[in-house]
Design an enzyme around this catalytic site. Sequence first.
Site, mmCIF file in Angstrom:
data_model
loop_
_atom_site.group_PDB
_atom_site.id
_atom_site.type_symbol
_atom_site.label_atom_id
_atom_site.label_comp_id
_atom_site.label_asym_id
_atom_site.label_seq_id
_atom_site.Cartn_x
_atom_site.Cartn_y
_atom_site.Cartn_z
ATOM 1 C CE LYS A 101 -3.850 1.394 2.283
ATOM 2 N NZ LYS A 101 -4.734 1.335 3.672
ATOM 3 C CB SER A 176 -8.126 3.273 2.886
ATOM 4 O OG SER A 176 -7.507 2.648 3.403
ATOM 5 C CB SER A 200 -8.347 0.500 5.207
ATOM 6 O OG SER A 200 -9.059 1.191 5.297
HETATM 7 N N1 GLN Z 1 -13.136 3.846 6.507
HETATM 8 C C1 GLN Z 1 -12.990 4.149 6.928
HETATM 9 C C2 GLN Z 1 -12.816 5.849 7.564
HETATM 10 O O1 GLN Z 1 -12.736 5.948 6.262
HETATM 11 C C3 GLN Z 1 -11.585 2.900 7.992
HETATM 12 C C4 GLN Z 1 -10.408 3.754 7.413
HETATM 13 C C5 GLN Z 1 -9.359 3.051 7.113
HETATM 14 O O2 GLN Z 1 -9.002 1.680 8.227
HETATM 15 N N2 GLN Z 1 -8.487 3.389 6.747
HETATM 16 O O3 GLN Z 1 -11.809 5.954 8.313
#
Ligand code: GLN
Length: 536
Positions: A101, A176, A200
């Site tokens: 990532k 994400s 994510s």
């Molecule tokens: N979707 C969640 C957020 O927008 C989690 C994101 C993540 O785990 N980085 O914060």
Amino acid sequence: MAVGFEYPDLSVAAIRAGLAAHDFSAREVAQAAIARVDALDPQVHAFLEPTPELALAAAERIDAALAGTDAHNAADASAAATHNTALDSLGPLAGVPIAFKDNMNQLGTHTTCASLMLKDYTAPFSATCVERAIAGGGLPLGKLNMDEFAFGSSTETSAFGRTYNPWDLERVPGGSSGGSAASVAAGMVTVALGSDTGGSIRQPASFCGVVGMKPTYGVVSRYGVVAFGSSLDQVGPFGRTVADIAATLDAISGRDLRDCTSQEVTTCFTDYLERGVAGMRIGIVSALTDAPGIELEIVTATHQAVKRLESLGAHIVEVELPNAAAALAAYYVIGPCEAFSNLSRFDSVRYGYREPDAADLGEQYEQSRAHGFGPETIRRIMLGSYLLSSGVYDTYYYPAQQVRTLITQDYQRAFEQVDALITPVSPRTAFRFGEIADPTSMYLSDIFTIPINIAGNGGLSLPVGLGETSGLPVGVQIIGPQFSDENIIQVAAALEATYDIRRRAPLEAGIHASIEDRLGTPLKAPTQASAEGGRQ
Ligand code: GLN
């Protein structure tokens, strides 16, 4: 040398066996991976920066090490055994294509966090997880797309364009870590690393039909991973099988003096793949599984998975998590506060984009941040800034921390009764681009994953087939007690063995073919291809 091996379905164990038997070289694996990225990524757009030359260099090191031992042992009758020992010394990911990532630093590559703010930032060092994956034998194929600074659930907030779900190119891969999930689902890499602050890793894994695991907070070092919420962030693997997840975790887990929250991990996760679940106590939370607003096919898939565990000899126990419903609210206080603090370093002076025509320093700060960050990142920063301001802090931040303690205690009590929990991963399957436009609805994607980050436990998303209505991948979540992530591997591997499903998006018919053409009908029946290629 093998006459054409089927690269896209190769597992970690199959690569190891192939190298050991001289069926193929690490270089050939790297070349196959590079060719697949070249062929598919123009449509999937999982990669922000492919690094074929680094993958080839890593492969050559592996081949040279293996050739060295072979030559040394040429006269020795036990040469084959020694060859395997050489593989062991090369690490659990010897010859395995892997990608990272783009919030993970990898020496000499860009670390953009999918933001204009860091568009030109080149990493002067490698994150511990990246370093360990490569030291463990991984072939680094590149850096993967994500929501900007990991804020989001769809990878739509990337400043460099969206990633497409390989199962249906009109849909999001989740987020994400959408690039990580899509790269594995398309068979471009065998495994990938992502980060999970609120879901994510697990949500995109379920959207893309692959396995994704967020270990207990502290199992994997966060050193060198750009921070979002430092008390919530955790790095973890994506793979097409639980065995591949276990091997990757074996490579990257454990204490790192450069991250004081990381812990000693002596467990070999691969040892837990074959243990079965007979006699294990597995908890279900009816209030969660049957909550309103969840798609029926998700509820059905979860109930079916519970039945399968029961028929494997597990004891199913109903448990309660009375405070879990408050997790989302607590997360959207704690998360933005920590993000506000962490992102203050991107100020155009120490790091990041600098507006060229600013009249003075004040204007430079202001305009660089206004233009360098996208709208969701700005929303989180503004929210955090407000929540931490004097007067407001006592009303939101302090109670959110108290709620966090209550939720953590809920899980501790539950794990006095059970060895693992099973819940849905996401209330729905992959949605279409643009379908969820308002931030609050997007935030609701993570109602089943966020409580686990709040409590600090580990969770894994396991694909259990295609939904009867949507025809899209559905996952279930296995959660373990803190620092007993081997329970998760044990349960997930046993449950996985009961499904004969595809592990990779059906791209054989061509990436431009319609979803119906690619899936074939009926949607739920395993195809010939899945029976042949689904399992290693
Ligand atoms: N979707 C969640 C957020 O927008 C989690 C994101 C993540 O785990 N980085 O914060």
